[in-house]
Motif scaffolding. Sequence first.
Motif, PDB file in Angstrom:
ATOM      1  N   LYS A   1     -13.608 -76.353 -29.268  1.00 45.27           N
ATOM      2  CA  LYS A   1     -13.183 -77.648 -29.811  1.00 45.27           C
ATOM      3  C   LYS A   1     -14.309 -78.274 -30.620  1.00 45.27           C
ATOM      4  O   LYS A   1     -14.091 -78.763 -31.735  1.00 45.27           O
ATOM      5  N   LEU A   2     -15.515 -78.247 -30.102  1.00 44.75           N
ATOM      6  CA  LEU A   2     -16.664 -78.813 -30.816  1.00 44.75           C
ATOM      7  C   LEU A   2     -16.960 -78.028 -32.088  1.00 44.75           C
ATOM      8  O   LEU A   2     -17.175 -78.613 -33.157  1.00 44.75           O
ATOM      9  N   MET A   3     -16.945 -76.699 -31.997  1.00 45.66           N
ATOM     10  CA  MET A   3     -17.219 -75.879 -33.176  1.00 45.66           C
ATOM     11  C   MET A   3     -16.170 -76.093 -34.256  1.00 45.66           C
ATOM     12  O   MET A   3     -16.494 -76.213 -35.444  1.00 45.66           O
ATOM     13  N   MET A   4     -14.905 -76.160 -33.876  1.00 47.46           N
ATOM     14  CA  MET A   4     -13.831 -76.381 -34.850  1.00 47.46           C
ATOM     15  C   MET A   4     -13.959 -77.763 -35.494  1.00 47.46           C
ATOM     16  O   MET A   4     -13.755 -77.910 -36.699  1.00 47.46           O
ATOM     17  N   SER A   5     -14.295 -78.758 -34.707  1.00 45.19           N
ATOM     18  CA  SER A   5     -14.485 -80.112 -35.251  1.00 45.19           C
ATOM     19  C   SER A   5     -15.650 -80.142 -36.229  1.00 45.19           C
ATOM     20  O   SER A   5     -15.581 -80.791 -37.280  1.00 45.19           O
ATOM     21  N   TYR A   6     -16.711 -79.434 -35.900  1.00 45.86           N
ATOM     22  CA  TYR A   6     -17.886 -79.375 -36.776  1.00 45.86           C
ATOM     23  C   TYR A   6     -17.524 -78.707 -38.097  1.00 45.86           C
ATOM     24  O   TYR A   6     -17.893 -79.196 -39.171  1.00 45.86           O
ATOM     25  N   VAL A   7     -16.784 -77.611 -38.034  1.00 48.99           N
ATOM     26  CA  VAL A   7     -16.368 -76.906 -39.251  1.00 48.99           C
ATOM     27  C   VAL A   7     -15.433 -77.777 -40.078  1.00 48.99           C
ATOM     28  O   VAL A   7     -15.528 -77.810 -41.310  1.00 48.99           O
ATOM     29  N   ALA A   8     -14.548 -78.525 -39.427  1.00 50.77           N
ATOM     30  CA  ALA A   8     -13.662 -79.441 -40.153  1.00 50.77           C
ATOM     31  C   ALA A   8     -14.484 -80.484 -40.916  1.00 50.77           C
ATOM     32  O   ALA A   8     -14.176 -80.805 -42.078  1.00 50.77           O
TER      33      ALA A   8
END
Length: 168
Positions: free
Chosen positions: A92-99
């Motif tokens: 979740k954190l990695m996906m949010s960062y990439v977004a």
Amino acid sequence: MGFFGEKRPLTAVEASNLYANAQRNALGIATLMGFSQVAKSKDVTQFFIKGIEIAKKHVQLFSGKLAESDIPIAVSWAAEVTNVTSHVFSEKLMMSYVATLNALGIGFYGTGIAQSPRIDLGVMYNKMSVQVQMYSEDGANIMIENKWLEQPPLASDRKELANKNNQS
């Protein structure tokens, strides 16, 4: 003109934008490489790998435009990525960062368009922006499927509110 006519040399601002965007994408490659090594689910891992491929193409395009003006560029942060595969961050954190990186990237591409009257650069940045937007949508879909993304607050629907008031 730069599209059908003879291209003029890059301005300092155009070269700076191309260089900075190449660097940002190179850093994005390293970030996604690290994230892909530690992601648990296949769809998230594949999403990160797809991002690496997009960013590599963008680095090549930026570098190519600089090379046309005899401005050499060598960018890679891949050597900085370790071989760690333990789950350090949540997906979740990695996906949010990439977004967030995608949103910033689109903004930087918009700056590149705004600061360059060369048509070929504008066309290039627009194509890249569309690629990043499509990639962002893929990421948003993964986040929605995993319930990592909530609907943000929306503006009031004034017509609906007015109709509710008139129903009594």
